[in-house]
Design a protein around this motif. Structure first.
Motif, PDB file in Angstrom:
ATOM      1  N   HIS A  89       0.809  -1.216   0.000  1.00 61.58           N
ATOM      2  CA  HIS A  89       0.000   0.000   0.000  1.00 61.58           C
ATOM      3  C   HIS A  89       0.847   1.273   0.000  1.00 61.58           C
ATOM      4  CE1 HIS A  89       0.920  -0.655   4.250  1.00 61.58           C
ATOM      5  NE2 HIS A  89       0.801   0.642   4.377  1.00 61.58           N
ATOM      6  N   THR A  90       2.153   1.174   0.236  1.00 66.52           N
ATOM      7  CA  THR A  90       3.024   2.341   0.215  1.00 66.52           C
ATOM      8  C   THR A  90       3.271   2.726  -1.236  1.00 66.52           C
ATOM      9  OG1 THR A  90       4.102   1.644   2.250  1.00 66.52           O
ATOM     10  CG2 THR A  90       5.252   3.286   0.925  1.00 66.52           C
ATOM     11  N   PRO A  91       2.847   3.914  -1.640  1.00 63.01           N
ATOM     12  CA  PRO A  91       3.009   4.306  -3.047  1.00 63.01           C
ATOM     13  C   PRO A  91       4.473   4.569  -3.395  1.00 63.01           C
ATOM     14  CG  PRO A  91       2.193   6.151  -1.771  1.00 63.01           C
ATOM     15  CD  PRO A  91       2.220   4.962  -0.839  1.00 63.01           C
ATOM     16  N   ILE A  92       4.793   4.456  -4.662  1.00 58.88           N
ATOM     17  CA  ILE A  92       6.141   4.774  -5.130  1.00 58.88           C
ATOM     18  C   ILE A  92       6.419   6.230  -4.772  1.00 58.88           C
ATOM     19  CG2 ILE A  92       7.591   5.099  -7.174  1.00 58.88           C
ATOM     20  CD1 ILE A  92       6.089   2.714  -8.412  1.00 58.88           C
ATOM     21  N   GLY A  93       7.530   6.466  -4.146  1.00 58.58           N
ATOM     22  CA  GLY A  93       7.889   7.807  -3.713  1.00 58.58           C
ATOM     23  C   GLY A  93       7.286   8.180  -2.368  1.00 58.58           C
ATOM     24  N   GLY A  94       6.484   7.275  -1.789  1.00 63.27           N
ATOM     25  CA  GLY A  94       5.867   7.538  -0.491  1.00 63.27           C
ATOM     26  C   GLY A  94       6.867   7.384   0.640  1.00 63.27           C
ATOM     27  N   VAL A  95       6.435   7.751   1.820  1.00 63.55           N
ATOM     28  CA  VAL A  95       7.290   7.626   3.002  1.00 63.55           C
ATOM     29  C   VAL A  95       7.427   6.150   3.357  1.00 63.55           C
ATOM     30  CG1 VAL A  95       7.554   8.222   5.431  1.00 63.55           C
ATOM     31  CG2 VAL A  95       6.595   9.890   3.833  1.00 63.55           C
ATOM     32  N   ALA A  96       8.656   5.689   3.469  1.00 72.02           N
ATOM     33  CA  ALA A  96       8.915   4.287   3.788  1.00 72.02           C
ATOM     34  C   ALA A  96       8.531   3.990   5.227  1.00 72.02           C
ATOM     35  CB  ALA A  96      10.395   3.977   3.574  1.00 72.02           C
ATOM     36  N   PRO A  97       8.086   2.766   5.495  1.00 73.52           N
ATOM     37  CA  PRO A  97       7.780   2.385   6.869  1.00 73.52           C
ATOM     38  C   PRO A  97       9.064   2.342   7.692  1.00 73.52           C
ATOM     39  CG  PRO A  97       7.679   0.483   5.424  1.00 73.52           C
ATOM     40  CD  PRO A  97       7.877   1.685   4.549  1.00 73.52           C
ATOM     41  N   PRO A  98       8.942   2.477   9.006  1.00 72.80           N
ATOM     42  CA  PRO A  98      10.158   2.477   9.840  1.00 72.80           C
ATOM     43  C   PRO A  98      10.819   1.109   9.902  1.00 72.80           C
ATOM     44  CG  PRO A  98       8.190   2.449  11.200  1.00 72.80           C
ATOM     45  CD  PRO A  98       7.730   2.624   9.778  1.00 72.80           C
ATOM     46  N   ILE A  99      12.109   1.130  10.119  1.00 69.74           N
ATOM     47  CA  ILE A  99      12.860  -0.100  10.378  1.00 69.74           C
ATOM     48  C   ILE A  99      13.017  -0.179  11.886  1.00 69.74           C
ATOM     49  CG2 ILE A  99      15.065  -1.290  10.132  1.00 69.74           C
ATOM     50  CD1 ILE A  99      15.407  -0.044   7.464  1.00 69.74           C
ATOM     51  N   GLU A 100      12.519  -1.242  12.476  1.00 72.90           N
ATOM     52  CA  GLU A 100      12.621  -1.435  13.921  1.00 72.90           C
ATOM     53  C   GLU A 100      13.419  -2.698  14.175  1.00 72.90           C
ATOM     54  OE1 GLU A 100       8.631  -1.464  15.390  1.00 72.90           O
ATOM     55  OE2 GLU A 100       8.205   0.528  14.602  1.00 72.90           O
ATOM     56  N   VAL A 101      14.707  -2.546  14.368  1.00 74.60           N
ATOM     57  CA  VAL A 101      15.613  -3.666  14.522  1.00 74.60           C
ATOM     58  C   VAL A 101      16.258  -3.603  15.899  1.00 74.60           C
ATOM     59  CG1 VAL A 101      17.719  -4.721  13.606  1.00 74.60           C
ATOM     60  CG2 VAL A 101      16.018  -3.795  12.046  1.00 74.60           C
ATOM     61  N   GLU A 102      16.297  -4.729  16.575  1.00 77.62           N
ATOM     62  CA  GLU A 102      16.844  -4.768  17.932  1.00 77.62           C
ATOM     63  C   GLU A 102      18.359  -4.599  17.978  1.00 77.62           C
ATOM     64  OE1 GLU A 102      14.644  -7.205  16.796  1.00 77.62           O
ATOM     65  OE2 GLU A 102      13.022  -6.032  17.663  1.00 77.62           O
ATOM     66  N   HIS A 103      19.065  -5.177  17.021  1.00 75.48           N
ATOM     67  CA  HIS A 103      20.530  -5.158  17.048  1.00 75.48           C
ATOM     68  C   HIS A 103      21.074  -4.776  15.676  1.00 75.48           C
ATOM     69  CE1 HIS A 103      20.228  -7.253  20.855  1.00 75.48           C
ATOM     70  NE2 HIS A 103      19.452  -8.133  20.277  1.00 75.48           N
ATOM     71  N   TRP A 104      21.743  -3.643  15.583  1.00 76.70           N
ATOM     72  CA  TRP A 104      22.425  -3.235  14.358  1.00 76.70           C
ATOM     73  C   TRP A 104      23.875  -3.659  14.463  1.00 76.70           C
ATOM     74  CZ3 TRP A 104      19.969  -1.955  10.204  1.00 76.70           C
ATOM     75  CH2 TRP A 104      18.721  -1.341  10.293  1.00 76.70           C
ATOM     76  N   THR A 133      25.705  -3.334   6.123  1.00 75.82           N
ATOM     77  CA  THR A 133      25.112  -3.334   7.452  1.00 75.82           C
ATOM     78  C   THR A 133      24.229  -4.559   7.639  1.00 75.82           C
ATOM     79  OG1 THR A 133      25.142  -0.935   7.511  1.00 75.82           O
ATOM     80  CG2 THR A 133      23.653  -2.022   9.039  1.00 75.82           C
ATOM     81  N   VAL A 134      24.344  -5.178   8.803  1.00 71.19           N
ATOM     82  CA  VAL A 134      23.542  -6.347   9.143  1.00 71.19           C
ATOM     83  C   VAL A 134      22.752  -6.038  10.397  1.00 71.19           C
ATOM     84  CG1 VAL A 134      23.598  -8.795   9.791  1.00 71.19           C
ATOM     85  CG2 VAL A 134      25.246  -7.904   8.134  1.00 71.19           C
ATOM     86  N   GLY A 135      21.481  -6.378  10.397  1.00 71.89           N
ATOM     87  CA  GLY A 135      20.636  -6.176  11.559  1.00 71.89           C
ATOM     88  C   GLY A 135      19.955  -7.456  11.962  1.00 71.89           C
ATOM     89  N   CYS A 136      19.807  -7.643  13.276  1.00 67.65           N
ATOM     90  CA  CYS A 136      19.079  -8.791  13.808  1.00 67.65           C
ATOM     91  C   CYS A 136      17.725  -8.288  14.314  1.00 67.65           C
ATOM     92  CB  CYS A 136      19.858  -9.449  14.945  1.00 67.65           C
ATOM     93  SG  CYS A 136      21.430 -10.155  14.402  1.00 67.65           S
ATOM     94  N   ASP A 137      16.698  -8.607  13.558  1.00 64.77           N
ATOM     95  CA  ASP A 137      15.318  -8.213  13.863  1.00 64.77           C
ATOM     96  C   ASP A 137      14.654  -9.373  14.591  1.00 64.77           C
ATOM     97  OD1 ASP A 137      12.844  -6.918  13.822  1.00 64.77           O
ATOM     98  OD2 ASP A 137      12.370  -7.641  11.811  1.00 64.77           O
ATOM     99  N   THR A 138      15.119  -9.656  15.807  1.00 64.82           N
ATOM    100  CA  THR A 138      14.743 -10.870  16.516  1.00 64.82           C
ATOM    101  C   THR A 138      13.266 -10.979  16.823  1.00 64.82           C
ATOM    102  OG1 THR A 138      15.390  -9.845  18.607  1.00 64.82           O
ATOM    103  CG2 THR A 138      17.029 -11.209  17.519  1.00 64.82           C
ATOM    104  N   ASP A 139      12.558  -9.873  16.946  1.00 63.80           N
ATOM    105  CA  ASP A 139      11.117  -9.973  17.208  1.00 63.80           C
ATOM    106  C   ASP A 139      10.295  -9.894  15.932  1.00 63.80           C
ATOM    107  OD1 ASP A 139      11.076  -7.289  16.535  1.00 63.80           O
ATOM    108  OD2 ASP A 139      10.241  -6.607  18.439  1.00 63.80           O
ATOM    109  N   GLY A 140      10.951  -9.742  14.772  1.00 63.21           N
ATOM    110  CA  GLY A 140      10.266  -9.737  13.494  1.00 63.21           C
ATOM    111  C   GLY A 140       9.458  -8.475  13.214  1.00 63.21           C
ATOM    112  N   SER A 141       9.684  -7.409  13.983  1.00 65.94           N
ATOM    113  CA  SER A 141       8.860  -6.199  13.820  1.00 65.94           C
ATOM    114  C   SER A 141       9.059  -5.538  12.456  1.00 65.94           C
ATOM    115  CB  SER A 141       9.147  -5.203  14.945  1.00 65.94           C
ATOM    116  OG  SER A 141      10.516  -4.864  14.981  1.00 65.94           O
ATOM    117  N   THR A 142      10.273  -5.529  11.934  1.00 68.76           N
ATOM    118  CA  THR A 142      10.476  -4.934  10.615  1.00 68.76           C
ATOM    119  C   THR A 142       9.894  -5.829   9.535  1.00 68.76           C
ATOM    120  OG1 THR A 142      12.447  -3.742  11.300  1.00 68.76           O
ATOM    121  CG2 THR A 142      12.221  -4.157   8.958  1.00 68.76           C
ATOM    122  N   ALA A 143      10.079  -7.125   9.678  1.00 70.05           N
ATOM    123  CA  ALA A 143       9.518  -8.054   8.707  1.00 70.05           C
ATOM    124  C   ALA A 143       7.996  -7.948   8.673  1.00 70.05           C
ATOM    125  CB  ALA A 143       9.938  -9.477   9.028  1.00 70.05           C
ATOM    126  N   ASP A 144       7.391  -7.755   9.835  1.00 71.21           N
ATOM    127  CA  ASP A 144       5.931  -7.611   9.888  1.00 71.21           C
ATOM    128  C   ASP A 144       5.494  -6.349   9.193  1.00 71.21           C
ATOM    129  OD1 ASP A 144       5.669  -9.975  11.253  1.00 71.21           O
ATOM    130  OD2 ASP A 144       5.480  -9.046  13.209  1.00 71.21           O
TER     131      ASP A 144
END
Length: 134
Positions: free
Chosen positions: A20-35, A123-134
């Motif tokens: 639903h995010t249009p091209i050029g729209g504001v990207a959803p946040p990245i919520e990663v526990e460990h960068w 850059t590698v991030g560990c999104d252990t709770d899956g919040s960014t993937a969701d």
């Protein structure tokens, strides 16, 4: 200024959630526990985490797993993208839902005689709770 994201994981089910995010729209946040900024290590060899992401950068997001052979095979290509386009404001970020200790162990394993950490020059991030993937 907003951040632009490019999603590479076409087979990843969570990507469709942002259709639903249009091209050029504001990207959803990245919520990663460990960068983990793999090219930056402290004197003891520990990873130095990246805690803030600047806006105005195109970010190529890759969802991967340590058990996924195609994911691992893509590391060299992702590193090439990072090297070739970083001067133009492109940043490659690879995210896994696996734990930080598991990810760190994997990154110190060898693949064809090359340490994974040496291959992953992005850059590698560990999104252990899956919040960014969701």
């Amino acid at each position: 200024m907003h951040t632009t994201f490019v999603f590479l994981a076409a087979s990843f089910a969570g990507v469709s959630a942002y259709a639903h995010t249009p091209i050029g729209g504001v990207a959803p946040p990245i919520e990663v526990e460990h960068w983990i900024k793999v090219q930056d290590l402290d004197r003891s060899g520990a990873f130095i985490p990246t805690t803030e992401l600047d806006t105005g950068i195109v970010r190529v997001i890759d969802f991967w797993a340590t058990w996924c052979k195609p994911c691992i095979a893509s590391f060299d290509h992702l590193s090439e993208i990072q090297k070739e386009f970083s001067s133009e404001g492109v940043e490659v970020i690879a995210l896994t839902e696996e734990s930080l200790p598991h990810c760190v162990r994997f990154m110190h394993q060898s693949n064809d005689g090359v340490d994974q950490n040496a291959r992953m020059t992005f850059t590698v991030g560990c999104d252990t709770d899956g919040s960014t993937a969701d």
